[in-house]
Enzyme design. Structure first.
Site, PDB file in Angstrom:
ATOM      1  N   ARG A   1       0.815  -1.216   0.000  1.00 57.38           N
ATOM      2  CA  ARG A   1       0.000   0.000   0.000  1.00 57.38           C
ATOM      3  C   ARG A   1       0.844   1.259   0.000  1.00 57.38           C
ATOM      4  O   ARG A   1       0.305   2.356  -0.041  1.00 57.38           O
ATOM      5  CB  ARG A   1      -0.848   0.023   1.278  1.00 57.38           C
ATOM      6  CG  ARG A   1      -2.301  -0.333   1.055  1.00 57.38           C
ATOM      7  CD  ARG A   1      -2.878  -0.470   2.439  1.00 57.38           C
ATOM      8  NE  ARG A   1      -4.263  -0.195   2.516  1.00 57.38           N
ATOM      9  CZ  ARG A   1      -5.201  -1.134   2.581  1.00 57.38           C
ATOM     10  NH1 ARG A   1      -4.894  -2.392   2.474  1.00 57.38           N
ATOM     11  NH2 ARG A   1      -6.460  -0.797   2.739  1.00 57.38           N
TER      12      ARG A   1
ATOM     13  N   ARG B   1     -21.724  -3.815   3.425  1.00 58.89           N
ATOM     14  CA  ARG B   1     -20.941  -5.055   3.630  1.00 58.89           C
ATOM     15  C   ARG B   1     -21.204  -5.659   5.009  1.00 58.89           C
ATOM     16  O   ARG B   1     -21.248  -4.964   6.018  1.00 58.89           O
ATOM     17  CB  ARG B   1     -19.450  -4.750   3.502  1.00 58.89           C
ATOM     18  CG  ARG B   1     -18.598  -5.941   3.934  1.00 58.89           C
ATOM     19  CD  ARG B   1     -17.152  -5.814   3.576  1.00 58.89           C
ATOM     20  NE  ARG B   1     -16.546  -4.589   4.028  1.00 58.89           N
ATOM     21  CZ  ARG B   1     -15.369  -4.155   3.603  1.00 58.89           C
ATOM     22  NH1 ARG B   1     -14.701  -4.825   2.695  1.00 58.89           N
ATOM     23  NH2 ARG B   1     -14.866  -3.042   4.072  1.00 58.89           N
TER      24      ARG B   1
END
Ligand code: AP5
Length: 225
Positions: A88, A126
């Site tokens: 990342r 989610r």
């Protein structure tokens, strides 16, 4: 095969990595899952990581690298892996390259493209199973029973970092720290950009096509016939 799934939070990296691991026979390794397990186990690393995760910031590179290096040393990762959520930062990408410097780190980096407003919808709906990690979406892929997993009947929960404010923060962090990796991998000739809009099966078919997996399978079938 060694793959990396890149993309903003909620782009479907986990969903796609899980589908790909079945197809390719190499494990999905998700830095977020490793960190959440450390948080749940209340390890020293987990306690420290939680301070960053709760506000949508990146966990410091040294902590993440420790977890990832340990996981990549396990026997099931010798034949390959699908890294989901890692690297990342530029530092993480360089550390990954250094780990495999003798035989080339990666085969492909798959970047999933999904606009921010779609991401907010995906993340707010989610739900994840506390027991087996299966993932659902209240609208796009609802569980049969709103609070329980179809596969193991475990309790479904909403991640603590999935509130709209924290997701917007995670999107900013992605743009500043992770998006530059697109160019980094493009320059190495590893980047494949995939449209992440559509049903998960459609997105998966696009990825497999880019990887040449269909062609590979049909060639095998032809050889057998
Ligand atoms: P992490 O767990 O990696 O979260 P993320 O990257 O923000 O990604 P998500 O898991 O939220 O989304 P996803 O892209 O996997 O999408 P999903 O498939 O779940 O990281 C969490 C935190 O940990 C970070 O903020 C940071 O603090 C820390 N961290 C982790 N790695 C780190 C690292 N390397 N360095 C430093 N810090 C790190 O899908 C989302 C939803 O959409 C689901 O409900 C799903 O069912 C639905 N969905 C999926 N595909 C579709 C589709 N095609 N159509 C409709 N709905 C879909």
């Amino acid at each position: 095969m060694r793959l990396v799934m890149l993309g903003p939070p909620g782009a479907g990296k986990g969903t796609q990595a899980r589908m790909l691991q079945e197809r390719l026979g190499v494990p999905q390794i998700a830095s977020g899952d490793l960190l959440r397990a450390a948080v749940q186990d209340r390890t020293q690393l987990g306690i420290e990581a939680k301070r960053y995760m709760d506000r949508g910031a990146l966990v410091p590179d040294d902590l993440v690298l420790k977890l990832i290096e340990e996981r990549l040393r396990k026997p099931d990762a010798t034949a390959g892996f699908i890294l989901d959520g890692f690297p990342r930062t530029r530092e993480q990408a360089e550390a990954l390259a250094a780990m495999y410097k003798r035989n080339g780190a990666l085969d492909r980096v798959i970047a999933l493209n999904v606009p921010d407003e779609e991401i907010i919808k995906r993340i707010s709906g989610r739900r994840t199973c506390r027991n087996c990690g299966a993932m659902y979406h209240l609208v796009f892929d609802p569980p049969m029973n709103q609070n329980h997993c179809n596969q193991c009947n475990g309790e479904l929960y909403q991640r603590e970092d999935d509130s709209e404010d924290t997701v917007r923060m995670r999107l900013q962090v992605y743009a500043a720290a992770t998006r530059p990796l697109l160019e980094y991998y493009e320059r190495q000739g590893l980047l494949v950009q995939v449209d992440g809009i559509g049903r998960p099966e459609e997105v998966s078919a696009r990825i497999l096509k880019q990887l040449g997996v269909d062609a590979l399978n049909s060639a095998k079938a032809r050889t057998k016939a």
